[in-house]
Design an enzyme around this catalytic site. Structure first.
Site, PDB file in Angstrom:
ATOM      1  N   LYS A   1      -8.141  -1.905   1.462  1.00 25.88           N
ATOM      2  CA  LYS A   1      -7.687  -0.678   0.821  1.00 25.88           C
ATOM      3  C   LYS A   1      -8.208  -0.715  -0.599  1.00 25.88           C
ATOM      4  O   LYS A   1      -7.968   0.136  -1.597  1.00 25.88           O
ATOM      5  CB  LYS A   1      -6.163  -0.753   0.662  1.00 25.88           C
TER       6      LYS A   1
ATOM      7  N   CYS B   1       4.269   3.426   8.717  1.00 24.49           N
ATOM      8  CA  CYS B   1       5.093   2.119   8.543  1.00 24.49           C
ATOM      9  C   CYS B   1       6.140   1.949   7.729  1.00 24.49           C
ATOM     10  O   CYS B   1       6.296   0.712   7.035  1.00 24.49           O
ATOM     11  CB  CYS B   1       3.786   1.013   8.420  1.00 24.49           C
TER      12      CYS B   1
ATOM     13  N   HIS C   1       6.858  -1.421   3.231  1.00 25.92           N
ATOM     14  CA  HIS C   1       6.139  -1.211   4.275  1.00 25.92           C
ATOM     15  C   HIS C   1       6.768  -2.177   5.463  1.00 25.92           C
ATOM     16  O   HIS C   1       7.204  -2.971   4.980  1.00 25.92           O
ATOM     17  CB  HIS C   1       4.714  -1.674   3.942  1.00 25.92           C
TER      18      HIS C   1
ATOM     19  N   GLN D   1      -1.121  -1.348  -1.987  1.00 28.18           N
ATOM     20  CA  GLN D   1      -1.360  -0.127  -2.613  1.00 28.18           C
ATOM     21  C   GLN D   1      -1.671   0.145  -3.860  1.00 28.18           C
ATOM     22  O   GLN D   1      -1.887   1.158  -4.765  1.00 28.18           O
ATOM     23  CB  GLN D   1      -0.167   0.945  -2.193  1.00 28.18           C
TER      24      GLN D   1
ATOM     25  N   ASP E   1       4.306  -6.874  -2.984  1.00 30.74           N
ATOM     26  CA  ASP E   1       3.035  -6.710  -2.179  1.00 30.74           C
ATOM     27  C   ASP E   1       2.350  -5.402  -3.043  1.00 30.74           C
ATOM     28  O   ASP E   1       2.603  -4.458  -3.154  1.00 30.74           O
ATOM     29  CB  ASP E   1       3.737  -5.910  -0.959  1.00 30.74           C
TER      30      ASP E   1
HETATM   31  C1  LIG Z   1       2.464  -0.981   0.897  1.00 30.20           C
HETATM   32  C2  LIG Z   1       1.697  -1.768   2.124  1.00 30.20           C
HETATM   33  N1  LIG Z   1       2.107  -3.069   2.289  1.00 30.20           N
HETATM   34  C3  LIG Z   1       1.355  -3.772   3.117  1.00 30.20           C
HETATM   35  C4  LIG Z   1       0.595  -3.212   4.017  1.00 30.20           C
HETATM   36  C5  LIG Z   1      -0.386  -3.739   5.288  1.00 30.20           C
HETATM   37  O1  LIG Z   1      -1.685  -3.856   4.868  1.00 30.20           O
HETATM   38  P1  LIG Z   1      -2.424  -4.638   5.956  1.00 30.20           P
HETATM   39  O2  LIG Z   1      -2.425  -3.673   7.447  1.00 30.20           O
HETATM   40  O3  LIG Z   1      -3.725  -4.354   5.798  1.00 30.20           O
HETATM   41  O4  LIG Z   1      -2.145  -5.771   6.409  1.00 30.20           O
HETATM   42  C6  LIG Z   1       0.287  -1.596   3.917  1.00 30.20           C
HETATM   43  C7  LIG Z   1      -0.495  -0.922   4.615  1.00 30.20           C
HETATM   44  O5  LIG Z   1      -0.664   0.339   5.007  1.00 30.20           O
HETATM   45  C8  LIG Z   1       0.885  -1.098   2.912  1.00 30.20           C
HETATM   46  O6  LIG Z   1       0.547   0.217   2.611  1.00 30.20           O
END
Ligand SMILES: Cc1ncc(COP(=O)(O)O)c(C=O)c1O
Length: 418
Positions: free
Chosen positions: A233, A371, A130, A210, A207
């Protein structure tokens, strides 16, 4: 995907009744919410936990001798303990409350990164990250002269682990890898990757944005140095999330932001910093959100990850079957190890048109690059349509998605001449 479940291993009707929004009509049709990778819906217990905080205990934490402040502090710190237990961290002081995964990664990049990464060092990420696990590392590279290395992915959307191994070396300072891809659904073998990075003396940030809603995460079993996720999430409110870090690492890291609560004492001559985790929590946090996150953890733990995984596996299997049976639909992301994410394209139809038509049928999906623009580039497409499933989804909702896709085919009967 080796399940033959046709019914949820829990009372699905009761579970759905716990989520007030799921009973809603959209454009006069029952809401079919399949955008859980963007954000999940909130059960009444989470909404009530936030409301209860504001109605009965709203006060600032850590500073007050009065009763409300003590109650709010207790409930907020209890939520931290729940996050620690949820991730199987050894100690709640290893849990830093942040706004979400993005802020957690920026914290590590700015604090750990600036201290430990120098010119010509290497940071390894993957092609399926992401943007929030790409850009902070690019910024760190710009500031330090370090280099970014990117692990490629194959046509199924799986990491090329041979290439990963070949990339690791004495210059590798950090591996930053997504546990579950938001764009493809791929579940990465992070435990193995962490062991391999550690063998080269590198730290690993996972990370988990998800992952936490689909899998039981055990940071000690993984041996992750840092693990990040966003509450929203995980059926919790927006604006709160967590950074897990090994205590020995966090202790050596400088604070990132300065302000109230992160200090032990302040004078114009010298400021000393607070103990963990407060050293990294400058300013008044999202108290209600933290308490809501604790309630969300209670909710998923009561349901149980075995049951969640079994049902989501069944939904994924059904969804894969139904979507691949529709002519002109092509799944993007067919990894062997996969969470309940169905990214797809339809020949001759732009994903935004798919999303718009589905919306009028009450079906909420996400369209775009999610993203993860490098993932789209890898597959040579500008965007996908993505249905992402949670434990409260049903076979009937997947069938509603398929029916709505047939409407898309009626509106766009041609496949661009192919
Ligand atoms: C794999 C992954 N990492 C990081 C993020 C970033 O999350 P946040 O926008 O809640 O900080 C997302 C959000 O879609 C994501 O899907």
């Amino acid at each position: 995907m080796s399940t033959t479940l046709t019914r949820a291993p829990f009372d699905l009707a009761r579970i759905r009744a716990d989520f007030p929004i799921l009973g809603q009509l959209v454009h006069g049709k029952p809401l079919v919410y399949l955008d859980n990778a963007a954000t999940t819906q909130k059960p009444a217990s989470v909404i009530e936990a936030e409301t209860r905080y504001y109605e009965t205990e709203n006060a600032n934490i850590h500073r007050g001798v009065h009763l409300l402040s003590q109650i709010a502090t207790r409930d907020y710190e209890n939520a931290r303990k729940k996050v620690a237990r949820f991730l199987n961290s050894a100690d709640a002081t290893e849990i830093i409350f942040v706004r979400g995964a993005t802020e957690a990664i920026n914290l590590v990049s700015n604090s750990w990164g600036r201290k430990n990464v120098g010119k010509d060092d290497e940071i390894v990420i993957t092609h399926m990250e992401h943007h929030s696990n790409i850009v902070p590392w690019q910024m760190l590279c710009e500031q330090t002269g370090a280099k970014l290395r990117v692990v490629p992915i194959n046509d199924a959307g799986e990491l090329d682990l041979e290439a990963y191994r070949a990339m690791l070396g004495e210059r590798t300072k950090l591996v930053a890898v997504v546990h579950v891809s938001n764009a493809l659904g791929t579940i990465n073998p992070v435990k193995q990757m962490i062991a391999e990075a550690h063998a080269h003396g590198a730290c690993v940030l996972v990370d988990g944005a998800q992952a936490v809603s689909h899998l039981r995460v055990d940071v000690r079993d993984l041996d992750a140095d840092f693990y990040v996720f966003s509450g929203h999430k995980l059926f919790a409110p927006t604006g709160v999330g967590a950074l897990y870090g090994k205590k020995a690492l966090l202790q050596k890291m400088p604070p990132w932001q300065g302000g109230g609560d992160m200090i032990a004492s302040v004078s114009f001559e010298k400021t000393t910093y607070n103990a963990l985790p407060y050293k990294f929590e400058a300013g008044t946090p999202n108290i209600a959100g933290g308490i809501g996150l604790g309630a969300a953890i209670d909710y998923v733990e009561a349901l149980g990850f075995e049951a969640i995984a079994a049902w989501e596996g069944a939904l994924l299997e059904h969804g894969t079957k139904v979507l691949t049976a529709i002519p002109r639909v092509r799944l993007v992301g067919t990894a062997h190890e996969k969470a309940s994410v169905l990214s797809f394209v339809v020949d001759g139809v732009h994903p935004h048109d798919i999303g718009t038509i589905l919306d009028f049928e009450g079906v909420a999906i996400r369209t775009g690059h999610h993203c993860a623009q490098p993932v789209m580039d890898r597959f040579g497409i500008p965007a996908t349509a993505r249905a992402s499933l949670a434990f409260y989804n049903t076979f009937e909702e997947i069938d509603a998605l398929a029916a709505a896709l047939h409407k898309v085919m009626e509106v766009f009967p041609h496949d661009g001449g192919q």
